[in-house]
Design a protein around this motif. Structure first.
Motif, PDB file in Angstrom:
ATOM      1  N   ASP A  82       1.033  -1.158  -0.078  1.00 32.99           N
ATOM      2  CA  ASP A  82      -0.078   0.214   0.049  1.00 32.99           C
ATOM      3  C   ASP A  82       0.714   1.309  -0.022  1.00 32.99           C
ATOM      4  OD1 ASP A  82      -2.237  -1.569  -0.008  1.00 32.99           O
ATOM      5  OD2 ASP A  82      -2.193  -1.703   2.363  1.00 32.99           O
ATOM      6  N   SER A  83       1.863   1.197  -0.689  1.00 32.51           N
ATOM      7  CA  SER A  83       2.935   2.486  -0.751  1.00 32.51           C
ATOM      8  C   SER A  83       3.469   2.767   0.523  1.00 32.51           C
ATOM      9  CB  SER A  83       2.270   3.590  -1.678  1.00 32.51           C
ATOM     10  OG  SER A  83       1.908   2.838  -2.677  1.00 32.51           O
ATOM     11  N   ASN A  84       3.428   1.866   1.614  1.00 32.27           N
ATOM     12  CA  ASN A  84       3.909   2.681   3.012  1.00 32.27           C
ATOM     13  C   ASN A  84       5.308   1.920   3.414  1.00 32.27           C
ATOM     14  OD1 ASN A  84       1.329   3.966   3.738  1.00 32.27           O
ATOM     15  ND2 ASN A  84       0.328   1.931   3.929  1.00 32.27           N
ATOM     16  N   ILE A  85       6.254   2.697   3.622  1.00 28.89           N
ATOM     17  CA  ILE A  85       7.446   2.252   3.985  1.00 28.89           C
ATOM     18  C   ILE A  85       7.509   2.455   5.399  1.00 28.89           C
ATOM     19  CG2 ILE A  85       9.958   2.863   3.798  1.00 28.89           C
ATOM     20  CD1 ILE A  85       9.270   4.137   0.843  1.00 28.89           C
ATOM     21  N   PHE A  86       7.917   1.423   6.220  1.00 30.54           N
ATOM     22  CA  PHE A  86       7.924   1.407   7.827  1.00 30.54           C
ATOM     23  C   PHE A  86       9.491   1.512   7.940  1.00 30.54           C
ATOM     24  CE2 PHE A  86       3.476  -0.212   6.907  1.00 30.54           C
ATOM     25  CZ  PHE A  86       2.929   0.539   7.879  1.00 30.54           C
ATOM     26  N   PRO A 105       5.760  -1.571  -4.358  1.00 31.18           N
ATOM     27  CA  PRO A 105       4.782  -1.631  -5.337  1.00 31.18           C
ATOM     28  C   PRO A 105       4.062  -0.309  -5.131  1.00 31.18           C
ATOM     29  CG  PRO A 105       4.808  -3.733  -4.117  1.00 31.18           C
ATOM     30  CD  PRO A 105       5.489  -2.709  -3.422  1.00 31.18           C
ATOM     31  N   ILE A 106       3.843   0.621  -6.377  1.00 34.60           N
ATOM     32  CA  ILE A 106       2.947   1.763  -6.454  1.00 34.60           C
ATOM     33  C   ILE A 106       2.232   1.786  -7.621  1.00 34.60           C
ATOM     34  CG2 ILE A 106       4.632   3.091  -4.789  1.00 34.60           C
ATOM     35  CD1 ILE A 106       6.093   3.965  -7.239  1.00 34.60           C
ATOM     36  N   ARG A 107       1.159   2.597  -7.490  1.00 35.39           N
ATOM     37  CA  ARG A 107       0.400   2.790  -8.593  1.00 35.39           C
ATOM     38  C   ARG A 107       0.505   4.564  -9.189  1.00 35.39           C
ATOM     39  NH1 ARG A 107      -3.164   0.125 -12.087  1.00 35.39           N
ATOM     40  NH2 ARG A 107      -4.607   1.340 -13.317  1.00 35.39           N
ATOM     41  N   LEU A 108       0.759   5.006 -10.139  1.00 33.49           N
ATOM     42  CA  LEU A 108       1.225   6.377 -10.214  1.00 33.49           C
ATOM     43  C   LEU A 108       0.251   6.850 -11.275  1.00 33.49           C
ATOM     44  CD1 LEU A 108       5.069   6.500 -10.166  1.00 33.49           C
ATOM     45  CD2 LEU A 108       3.510   6.876  -8.243  1.00 33.49           C
ATOM     46  N   GLY A 109      -1.186   6.630 -10.895  1.00 34.97           N
ATOM     47  CA  GLY A 109      -2.138   7.064 -12.202  1.00 34.97           C
ATOM     48  C   GLY A 109      -3.039   5.999 -12.615  1.00 34.97           C
ATOM     49  N   LEU A 207       3.888  -0.004 -10.906  1.00 37.13           N
ATOM     50  CA  LEU A 207       5.222  -0.459 -11.038  1.00 37.13           C
ATOM     51  C   LEU A 207       5.994  -0.762  -9.497  1.00 37.13           C
ATOM     52  CD1 LEU A 207       7.487   2.905 -11.529  1.00 37.13           C
ATOM     53  CD2 LEU A 207       4.993   2.744 -11.705  1.00 37.13           C
ATOM     54  N   ALA A 208       6.834  -1.148  -9.384  1.00 33.56           N
ATOM     55  CA  ALA A 208       7.678  -1.529  -8.236  1.00 33.56           C
ATOM     56  C   ALA A 208       9.398  -1.232  -8.175  1.00 33.56           C
ATOM     57  CB  ALA A 208       7.391  -2.902  -7.890  1.00 33.56           C
ATOM     58  N   PRO A 209       9.718  -0.024  -7.671  1.00 30.19           N
ATOM     59  CA  PRO A 209      10.893   0.043  -7.617  1.00 30.19           C
ATOM     60  C   PRO A 209      11.778  -0.684  -6.573  1.00 30.19           C
ATOM     61  CG  PRO A 209       9.836   2.262  -7.211  1.00 30.19           C
ATOM     62  CD  PRO A 209       8.901   1.169  -7.367  1.00 30.19           C
ATOM     63  N   GLY A 210      12.966  -1.360  -6.765  1.00 29.82           N
ATOM     64  CA  GLY A 210      13.592  -1.903  -6.015  1.00 29.82           C
ATOM     65  C   GLY A 210      15.008  -1.477  -5.395  1.00 29.82           C
ATOM     66  N   PHE A 211      15.370  -1.788  -4.246  1.00 28.18           N
ATOM     67  CA  PHE A 211      16.550  -1.184  -3.821  1.00 28.18           C
ATOM     68  C   PHE A 211      17.172  -2.499  -2.698  1.00 28.18           C
ATOM     69  CE2 PHE A 211      13.227   1.999  -3.609  1.00 28.18           C
ATOM     70  CZ  PHE A 211      13.902   2.918  -4.170  1.00 28.18           C
TER      71      PHE A 211
END
Length: 230
Positions: A82-86, A105-109, A207-211
């Motif tokens: 849910d786009s939350n970074i704890f 994981p995020i949705r940008l539109g 999309l889902a950025p990874g680190f």
């Protein structure tokens, strides 16, 4: 510092984790991130082979595989749902000296990504901890691995396409204890000489950025960069 033979050995051991032509029996533990393991975990979530995996679902599936099989020493995979970074949970893992692979994981539109979000996506590639973005276009999954020009808002994203079909690597090569010799003839299947670029307007909004964070120092640096993004 690792010597060249040690680097080669680790590289081929890593490749084995993603092999598809696994030996019979407990295949998921031998090649935990291969297509068979992903499909088996996907069925737990009601996804049958051949169905579409969105960025969030593939993130969850890979996290669950990593949790169940623990295939890499001192490694944790964390999915920010849910786009939350704890940050407190991630900091706890970093303080325990785990290597952490983070996917967001995020949705940008709805139909397209707004220009300001595209700019932020490109900024992510300036993070030392960035390992790319799981994304795509029109129900085609792609791995976005770089940017064409960070200063040009119309510049695209370099990507790798997993849909190009190769012949399966022989099972005896996968099972050979001397992986650096048995897999070396097939390295061309894991690398490409073709550079492809995805136009920003063609990007899927999910999309889902990874680190990847190796230690506490890298976490603190990543945390500051995340907090500075607006």
């Amino acid at each position: 510092m690792l010597r060249e033979p040690e680097i080669n050995a680790k590289y081929f051991e890593m490749l084995k984790l993603f092999m598809d032509n696994c030996p019979p029996g407990p295949i998921v533990s031998y090649c935990p991130f291969g297509i068979h393991s992903i499909a088996a975990e996907g069925r737990v979530h009601g996804i049958t082979p051949g169905q579409w995996y969105g960025p969030q679902m593939i993130s969850i599936v890979l996290r669950n595989v990593a949790q169940k099989l623990d295939p890499v020493f001192n490694f944790k995979m964390y999915v920010c749902l849910d786009s939350n970074i704890f940050l407190d949970e991630l900091e706890e893992l970093a303080n325990k000296n785990f290597g952490i692979f983070i996917m967001v994981p995020i949705r940008l539109g709805i139909d397209s990504i707004q220009p300001q979000y595209l700019t932020q996506c490109k900024e992510l590639f300036q993070f030392p901890q960035n390992v790319g973005i799981a994304g795509g276009k029109d129900h085609m999954a792609l791995y976005l691995c770089g940017i064409e020009d960070a200063t040009n808002p119309k510049a695209g994203f370099f990507y790798l396409d997993p849909h190009f079909v190769h012949s399966a690597i022989p099972r005896k090569a996968v099972m050979n204890p001397n992986l650096s010799e048995s897999l070396r003839p097939y390295l061309s299947q894991y690398h490409t000489t073709t550079l492809r670029c995805l136009a920003p307007n063609d990007m899927c909004t999910s999309l889902a950025p990874g680190f990847y964070i190796r230690n506490r120092e890298e976490f603190q640096d990543w945390k500051k960069r995340v907090q500075l993004m607006k």
